[in-house]
Design a protein around this motif. Structure first.
Motif, mmCIF file in Angstrom:
data_model
loop_
_atom_site.group_PDB
_atom_site.id
_atom_site.type_symbol
_atom_site.label_atom_id
_atom_site.label_comp_id
_atom_site.label_asym_id
_atom_site.label_seq_id
_atom_site.Cartn_x
_atom_site.Cartn_y
_atom_site.Cartn_z
ATOM 1 N N CYS A 2 39.132 0.013 34.596
ATOM 2 C CA CYS A 2 39.344 1.114 33.660
ATOM 3 C C CYS A 2 38.844 0.727 32.269
ATOM 4 O O CYS A 2 38.492 -0.414 32.005
ATOM 5 N N GLY A 3 38.819 1.693 31.357
ATOM 6 C CA GLY A 3 38.268 1.474 30.025
ATOM 7 C C GLY A 3 38.972 0.371 29.258
ATOM 8 O O GLY A 3 38.349 -0.381 28.523
ATOM 9 N N ARG A 6 37.566 -3.220 29.705
ATOM 10 C CA ARG A 6 36.392 -3.601 28.929
ATOM 11 C C ARG A 6 36.768 -3.925 27.485
ATOM 12 O O ARG A 6 36.224 -4.843 26.889
ATOM 13 N N LEU A 42 29.713 -0.606 26.475
ATOM 14 C CA LEU A 42 30.138 0.103 27.685
ATOM 15 C C LEU A 42 31.444 0.865 27.520
ATOM 16 O O LEU A 42 31.596 1.955 28.068
ATOM 17 N N ASP A 43 32.399 0.304 26.794
ATOM 18 C CA ASP A 43 33.751 0.882 26.811
ATOM 19 C C ASP A 43 33.820 2.305 26.274
ATOM 20 O O ASP A 43 34.385 3.183 26.913
ATOM 21 N N ARG A 45 31.349 4.476 25.848
ATOM 22 C CA ARG A 45 30.501 5.374 26.642
ATOM 23 C C ARG A 45 31.223 5.794 27.923
ATOM 24 O O ARG A 45 31.228 6.969 28.292
ATOM 25 N N ILE A 46 31.852 4.847 28.588
ATOM 26 C CA ILE A 46 32.552 5.165 29.838
ATOM 27 C C ILE A 46 33.795 6.011 29.565
ATOM 28 O O ILE A 46 34.096 6.930 30.318
ATOM 29 N N ARG A 48 34.156 8.203 27.218
ATOM 30 C CA ARG A 48 33.709 9.582 26.972
ATOM 31 C C ARG A 48 33.243 10.259 28.261
ATOM 32 O O ARG A 48 33.509 11.439 28.478
ATOM 33 N N MET A 49 32.552 9.505 29.110
ATOM 34 C CA MET A 49 32.070 10.089 30.367
ATOM 35 C C MET A 49 33.229 10.485 31.285
ATOM 36 O O MET A 49 33.161 11.508 31.961
ATOM 37 N N THR A 50 34.290 9.685 31.313
ATOM 38 C CA THR A 50 35.423 9.968 32.192
ATOM 39 C C THR A 50 36.501 10.788 31.493
ATOM 40 O O THR A 50 37.539 11.073 32.084
#
Length: 87
Positions: A2-3, A6, A42-43, A45-46, A48-50
Motif C-alpha cells: 500500500c501507499g 512506500r 512512486l508514493d 503517484r500511486i 492519486r491513481m488509487t
C-alpha cells in the motif's frame, strides 16, 4: 504494497542515509538517498491513481521528505567533503 509502505520505505532510506553517513559509509548513504528518491516518486503517484490520498498521508510524506531530502543531505555533504579534503 500500500501507499504507506512506500512512504515508510522513503523514511527508512533517509534515516539509514544519516546513520550510514555518521559511520563513514558515504556510498551506502548516497545509494539510500537514491532509493528514497525513487520511492518518493512512486508514493504520491500511486496514491492519486488509487484515490487513497488523505491528510495524514500528505503529512507523513512531508515528514519523510524532510528527513530524506533535507536532513540526510545536510548531514552527508559536509561530512563527505571534510573527509575528502583530508585525503
Amino acid at each position: 504494497m500500500c501507499g504507506g509502505d512506500r512512504v515508510t520505505g522513503n523514511l527508512f532510506a533517509g534515516y539509514y542515509s544519516v546513520v550510514a553517513t555518521l559511520h563513514g559509509d558515504y556510498r551506502a548513504a548516497a545509494i539510500a538517498l537514491g532509493f528514497a528518491f525513487v520511492l518518493d516518486g512512486l508514493d504520491g503517484r500511486i496514491a492519486r491513481m488509487t484515490k487513497t490520498e488523505s491528510d495524514f498521508g500528505r503529512a507523513y510524506d512531508s515528514l519523510a521528505d524532510v528527513l530524506a531530502f533535507g536532513v540526510a543531505p545536510a548531514v552527508l555533504c559536509p561530512l563527505y567533503t571534510s573527509d575528502a579534503a583530508d585525503e
